[in-house]
Design an enzyme around this catalytic site. Structure first.
Site, PDB file in Angstrom:
ATOM      1  N   HIS A 158       9.387 -45.595   6.603  1.00  0.00           N
ATOM      2  CA  HIS A 158      10.395 -46.512   6.050  1.00  0.00           C
ATOM      3  C   HIS A 158      11.320 -45.715   5.114  1.00  0.00           C
ATOM      4  O   HIS A 158      10.837 -44.958   4.269  1.00  0.00           O
ATOM      5  CB  HIS A 158       9.722 -47.656   5.284  1.00  0.00           C
ATOM      6  CG  HIS A 158      10.709 -48.645   4.764  1.00  0.00           C
ATOM      7  ND1 HIS A 158      11.307 -49.587   5.572  1.00  0.00           N
ATOM      8  CD2 HIS A 158      11.262 -48.793   3.543  1.00  0.00           C
ATOM      9  CE1 HIS A 158      12.166 -50.290   4.859  1.00  0.00           C
ATOM     10  NE2 HIS A 158      12.166 -49.828   3.613  1.00  0.00           N
TER      11      HIS A 158
ATOM     12  N   ASN B 236      13.332 -38.572  14.040  1.00  0.00           N
ATOM     13  CA  ASN B 236      11.970 -38.468  13.484  1.00  0.00           C
ATOM     14  C   ASN B 236      10.993 -37.995  14.557  1.00  0.00           C
ATOM     15  O   ASN B 236      10.110 -37.181  14.284  1.00  0.00           O
ATOM     16  CB  ASN B 236      11.526 -39.815  12.888  1.00  0.00           C
ATOM     17  CG  ASN B 236      12.079 -40.026  11.496  1.00  0.00           C
ATOM     18  OD1 ASN B 236      11.673 -39.360  10.552  1.00  0.00           O
ATOM     19  ND2 ASN B 236      13.031 -40.930  11.374  1.00  0.00           N
TER      20      ASN B 236
ATOM     21  N   GLY C 293      15.912 -40.993  17.612  1.00  0.00           N
ATOM     22  CA  GLY C 293      14.689 -40.205  17.732  1.00  0.00           C
ATOM     23  C   GLY C 293      14.665 -38.908  16.944  1.00  0.00           C
ATOM     24  O   GLY C 293      13.951 -37.979  17.309  1.00  0.00           O
TER      25      GLY C 293
ATOM     26  N   ASN D 198       3.913 -46.126   9.989  1.00  0.00           N
ATOM     27  CA  ASN D 198       5.352 -46.403  10.081  1.00  0.00           C
ATOM     28  C   ASN D 198       6.089 -45.568   9.045  1.00  0.00           C
ATOM     29  O   ASN D 198       5.560 -45.292   7.970  1.00  0.00           O
ATOM     30  CB  ASN D 198       5.587 -47.898   9.802  1.00  0.00           C
ATOM     31  CG  ASN D 198       7.054 -48.279   9.858  1.00  0.00           C
ATOM     32  OD1 ASN D 198       7.753 -47.965  10.812  1.00  0.00           O
ATOM     33  ND2 ASN D 198       7.536 -48.955   8.822  1.00  0.00           N
TER      34      ASN D 198
HETATM   35  C1  GRF Z   1      15.020 -43.875  10.244  1.00  0.00           C
HETATM   36  O1  GRF Z   1      15.824 -44.041   9.118  1.00  0.00           O
HETATM   37  C2  GRF Z   1      13.708 -44.575  10.037  1.00  0.00           C
HETATM   38  O2  GRF Z   1      13.228 -44.530   8.741  1.00  0.00           O
HETATM   39  C3  GRF Z   1      14.092 -45.924  10.440  1.00  0.00           C
HETATM   40  O3  GRF Z   1      15.078 -45.876  11.438  1.00  0.00           O
HETATM   41  C4  GRF Z   1      15.611 -44.585  11.454  1.00  0.00           C
HETATM   42  C5  GRF Z   1      15.228 -43.950  12.755  1.00  0.00           C
HETATM   43  O4  GRF Z   1      15.942 -42.815  13.049  1.00  0.00           O
HETATM   44  N1  GRF Z   1      13.466 -47.047  10.023  1.00  0.00           N
HETATM   45  P1  GRF Z   1      15.574 -41.904  14.299  1.00  0.00           P
HETATM   46  O5  GRF Z   1      15.581 -42.776  15.544  1.00  0.00           O
HETATM   47  O6  GRF Z   1      14.231 -41.288  14.057  1.00  0.00           O
HETATM   48  O7  GRF Z   1      16.658 -40.865  14.367  1.00  0.00           O
END
Ligand code: GRF
Length: 208
Positions: free
Chosen positions: A110, A14, A12, A108
């Site tokens: 990526h 992000n 989490g 989303n």
């Molecule tokens: C990130 O690299 C995102 O792009 C992905 O999975 C990861 C998630 O990380 N597809 P977090 O849970 O937000 O730390």
């Protein structure tokens, strides 16, 4: 006020970037009304709870049939009534019905510059392994709208990140998150919340 639900599966970071950007005013006109994880143990759920955001787990493991999970997941989303659904490291394939119902209202993040290193099977560390195997000198991250395909929807924003010769997939993953993901995901949400973009002929353009 744009009401968003953030869907997560892991750490989490992000989600944290979005919460921090709302708290410090970098992202305006936005409220996170819920966080949903498919994984009970996701640290993202704790981050949400600490911030006083309602956090829920809807796990495929709790349902014998995939369709029942799909319905339960969709039901939870409908209950929350979001304006925008943000997939922030969400490792579940969305029910087709949901993609149709929320067309243009799901985004989303990526961890590559789409159309490189994306599509089925490209998630997590695999994306960065593939970038290093190919020997690209620049990678990055992309925020896009979600359509029926995998990583095929209209691109909202991308940010490049330099690859270094000594990179391992783990080191590159961290740099892509720090330099790109945590920057562009909040920015995309801010643009949407403030009516700055629209989708025209399958492409994202800025509103004049
Ligand atoms: C990130 O690299 C995102 O792009 C992905 O999975 C990861 C998630 O990380 N597809 P977090 O849970 O937000 O730390």
């Amino acid at each position: 006020m744009l009401k968003i639900v953030v869907c997560v599966s892991g750490g989490g970071t992000n989600l944290q970037a979005v919460m921090d950007s709302i708290a410090d005013g970098t992202v305006t006109g936005t409220k996170i009304i819920g966080v949903i994880s498919n994984n009970k143990k996701a640290y993202a759920l704790e981050r949400a709870q600490k911030a006083g955001i309602p956090a829920f787990c809807v796990s495929p493991k709790d349902y014998e049939v995939r369709e029942d999970f799909n319905q339960a997941f969709l039901h939870k989303i409908e209950e929350l009534e979001p304006d925008l659904i943000v997939l922030a490291g969400f490792l579940v394939v969305l029910p087709g019905e949901m993609i149709k119902r929320y067309a243009g209202r799901i985004i989303n993040i990526h961890p590559s510059l789409i159309p490189s290193f994306c599509g089925t099977g490209f998630y997590g560390l695999r994306v960065h392994e593939a970038a290093l195997e190919r020997g690209v000198k620049v990678t990055g991250a992309t925020v896009h709208f979600v359509d029926e395909g995998t990583d095929t929807g209209p691109i909202i924003i991308q940010k490049p990140v330099m690859v270094e010769e000594s990179d391992t997939p783990e080191i590159l993953q961290k740099r892509v998150m720090e330099q790109a993901e945590w920057v562009i995901l909040p920015k995309a949400i801010d643009w949407i919340a403030n009516g700055k973009i629209e989708i025209k002929d399958g492409k994202v353009i800025s509103r004049q």
